[in-house]
Design an enzyme around this catalytic site. Structure first.
Site, PDB file in Angstrom:
ATOM      1  N   HIS A 166       0.833  -1.207   0.000  1.00  0.00           N
ATOM      2  CA  HIS A 166       0.000   0.000   0.000  1.00  0.00           C
ATOM      3  C   HIS A 166       0.868   1.258   0.000  1.00  0.00           C
ATOM      4  O   HIS A 166       1.889   1.316   0.687  1.00  0.00           O
ATOM      5  CB  HIS A 166      -0.883   0.049   1.252  1.00  0.00           C
ATOM      6  N   ASN A 197       8.012  -4.068   3.087  1.00  0.00           N
ATOM      7  CA  ASN A 197       6.583  -3.859   3.324  1.00  0.00           C
ATOM      8  C   ASN A 197       6.198  -4.166   4.770  1.00  0.00           C
ATOM      9  O   ASN A 197       5.418  -3.434   5.390  1.00  0.00           O
ATOM     10  CB  ASN A 197       5.774  -4.732   2.368  1.00  0.00           C
TER      11      ASN A 197
END
Length: 318
Positions: A166, A197
């Site tokens: 994201h 991440n």
């Protein structure tokens, strides 16, 4: 004598009648005056006329309303009522033109690159009030319905060795179901090394939430760093470009002394504290070709972007 007595009684009765007539007339006049006063009051416009235009220093917040069936309904995103319009939208200061489709979702704005199948950048404002939302993460990744052109799909990431990373994090969108779902659009996703991440990138997201809690609001712009002059690694049947690095810039605009800080991460395994990836916003601009926070007054923009001090920011332990 009888006549005089009769005349005397008649005189007294007439006097009493006049008194009663006078009192009745006075009462009627009083009632009529009261009615007239009420009518006059009702005719007055008692509404207070509020000043028109935007008032510097005030803000309008996005509001999540609860309805009877307990679903969260998020009101349309409202413009921020301060002098800095589109503060989360950077300008392209590079001579190099990239494919771009600008899409405004309820929780973030994205510059989508259909050639790369990833965003050029994602910008959003995070308010302290939005940290109290209770919407759960749904992991429902899907193509952005507003995207014109090709999009990544979940199949592109399978067995690729990269996470669906994201840019605007789902953890910042817990204030509304629509905001949460839109955070899982592939226009907001990039291939990220799993250790980045789940490591430094995630820790910085958590750190930014703490800054928003402390300072009432932060503005964040983040995205991939891609060098088109070099051969670009791609994954999946849709040819999703894998960035070599990622950037993130953070601005605290509403305090008495606005401040900003930038970060650059290589898209690789890293275990260093996030403070070690901190750089000036000017440094990020030189790498990305983007001009951040241009709506700020020139003096303020120059000051918050030219340098930074780690001591000006509160850091959680890693």
């Amino acid at each position: 004598m009888g006549k005089r007595k009769k005349r005397k009684r008649s005189s007294k009765g007439g006097f009493r009648a006049l008194v009663w007539v006078f009192l009745f007339a006075a009462f009627v006049s009083f009632v009529l005056y009261g009615v007239w006063q009420v009518l006059q009051y009702k005719g007055v416009d008692t509404a207070i006329e509020m000043p028109q235009g935007e008032v510097p220093g005030t803000k309008e917040y996005r509001v999540a309303e609860k309805v009877s069936d307990s679903r969260s309904v998020t009101a349309p995103k409202q413009r921020v009522r301060h002098p800095y319009k589109n503060l989360e939208v950077p300008r392209n200061a590079s001579a190099q033109k990239r494919k771009e489709q600008l899409i405004e979702h309820i929780g973030y704005t994205v510059s989508y690159n259909a050639d790369w199948r990833i965003p050029n950048w994602v910008g959003y404002e995070l308010l302290r009030s939005e940290l109290e939302g209770g919407v759960k993460r749904n992991d429902n990744f899907m193509p952005d319905p507003q995207v014109k052109g090709k999009s990544a799909e979940s199949s592109d990431y399978r067995r690729s060795g990269f996470d669906r990373g994201h840019m605007a994090p789902a953890g910042d969108m817990t204030w509304g179901k629509q905001a949460m779902q839109e955070s899982f659009y592939f226009s907001n996703i990039c291939p990220q090394n799993p250790n980045l991440n789940g490591g430094a990138w995630r820790l910085l997201e958590e750190q930014i939430r703490l800054w928003a809690q402390k300072d009432s609001a932060v503005v964040v712009v983040c995205g991939p760093i891609v060098n088109p002059s070099r051969k670009m690694k791609k994954i999946g049947k849709n040819g999703v470009v894998v960035p070599s690095s990622f950037f993130k810039v953070v601005l605290v605009p509403y305090s008495d002394h606005p401040k900003g800080i930038g970060f650059i991460f290589k898209n690789s395994d890293t275990s260093k504290p996030i403070r070690e990836f901190a750089v000036s916003i000017d440094s990020v601009e030189s790498v990305t070709g983007l001009d951040f926070f241009a709506p700020l007054p020139d003096e303020v923009e120059s000051r918050v972007e030219a340098s930074f001090s780690l001591d000006d920011w509160s850091w959680r332990r890693q």
